[in-house]
Write an enzyme that holds these catalytic residues in place. Structure first.
Site, PDB file in Angstrom:
ATOM      1  N   HIS A   1       1.195  -0.338 -10.425  1.00 38.67           N
ATOM      2  CA  HIS A   1       0.241  -1.126  -9.635  1.00 38.67           C
ATOM      3  C   HIS A   1      -0.131  -2.422 -10.368  1.00 38.67           C
ATOM      4  O   HIS A   1      -1.307  -2.697 -10.634  1.00 38.67           O
ATOM      5  CB  HIS A   1      -1.025  -0.316  -9.328  1.00 38.67           C
TER       6      HIS A   1
ATOM      7  N   ARG B   1       0.847  -1.191   0.000  1.00 39.34           N
ATOM      8  CA  ARG B   1       0.000   0.000   0.000  1.00 39.34           C
ATOM      9  C   ARG B   1       0.883   1.242   0.000  1.00 39.34           C
ATOM     10  O   ARG B   1       1.877   1.301   0.730  1.00 39.34           O
ATOM     11  CB  ARG B   1      -0.921   0.013   1.220  1.00 39.34           C
TER      12      ARG B   1
END
Length: 310
Positions: free
Chosen positions: A273, A225
């Protein structure tokens, strides 16, 4: 009885997921009407993404569960309108993708592959990395993905230290917890992999104080994250040479703005990502199994812990 299942994600994802979800429902023997526009009061289950249109669940008065397509539920776990069970996405496709991405980048940094990729013509300067058994790898976060990565790296010979909020016991891995455990885990981290959830307790867990605990020339790999890292602190540590390199897949703002310093730093690798995408075929099976469980009165798999935030 036909079950109404509402798909709440982007139109592009609907085109990708519609077929695999219907196939998975059929394989489970479920009679499902899968749609993006059911009347809310008629919906039995919601297949959910934070990017989808459904954010207020108040009208979904007969909904039995909200099933996230994302492994992380931090963007929805605090939604007070969700009074139904909320499930996370845990599936083999996510774990396999994360194992491959993390292992690839751990080996890349361990072997200093970037030196050879960027070698100038005529440069025959040899470099000999240590053996894997001489390079400590620490994984912060020992959930499904963290454990999968640890168990993949272990047979390669790396000494693996794992840290989690609650104590774990995984064969072959030094499992630590608590504040003292975090300090010890960071001191061992020649390569540090971040796979913690995004909660108030983990925000900026990589900060000036924790960066100072890492061995000199440590490498940081973050597929977890973005908010786990204090960006300014990491950039300062990179500039000082305390941190040799950072490979980052997740960020506080995505897509990462073009003017962000990470794009322009020669000690940072940015990936968009991609470490662990939810894959339609494997995730559809998880959704179908949970609906089958709901209809059979069995416990749902992978319920979110709302008190812990994940």
């Amino acid at each position: 009885m036909t079950l109404n299942v509402q798909f709440s994600d982007t139109p592009k994802r609907w085109t990708i997921f519609e077929g695999p979800l219907n196939d998975a429902f059929k394989a489970q023997g479920l009679d499902v009407d899968l749609s993006t526009d059911h009347a809310p009061e008629t919906v039995d289950y919601v297949v959910y993404s934070p990017k989808g249109p459904v954010q207020d669940f108040t009208p979904y008065t007969n909904c039995k569960a909200v099933m996230s397509l994302w492994a992380g539920v931090e963007k929805v776990v605090g939604n007070d309108t969700i009074t139904q069970p909320l499930t996370r996405m845990v599936d083999d496709g996510l774990s396999e993708g994360m194992r491959e991405w993390v292992t690839g980048h751990v080996l890349r940094h361990h072997l200093d592959t970037d030196l050879d990729v960027n070698r100038a013509p005529g440069d025959w300067t040899p470099h000999m990395p240590p053996l894997a058994s001489e390079r400590g790898v620490t994984i912060l976060g020992l959930g499904e993905l963290g454990q999968a990565c640890a168990e993949t790296l272990l047979p390669l010979g790396f000494p693996i230290t794992g840290w989690s909020r609650t104590q774990k016991d995984i064969e072959g891995i030094t499992c630590l917890s608590g504040d003292d455990g975090l300090i010890e885990a960071l001191k061992r981290a020649e390569i540090l992999v971040l796979l913690l959830p995004d909660t108030p307790a983990t925000t900026n867990i990589i900060n000036p104080e924790t960066l100072a605990l890492l061995p000199d020339d440590a490498v940081i790999i973050n597929p977890g994250r973005g908010p786990l890292i204090d960006d300014d602190a990491l950039l300062a540590a990179l500039d000082l040479g305390k941190i040799k390199h950072a490979t980052l897949d997740v960020f506080r703002v995505e897509p990462l703005p073009e003017d962000h310093p990470y794009w322009h730093h020669d000690r940072v690798t940015v990936t968009p990502h991609i470490a662990a995408e939810t894959r339609p075929t494997t995730s559809a099976r998880v959704i179908a199994e949970n609906i089958r469980r709901g209809e059979a009165g069995e416990p749902f798999l992978y319920l979110a812990d709302r008190d812990q935030g994940y």
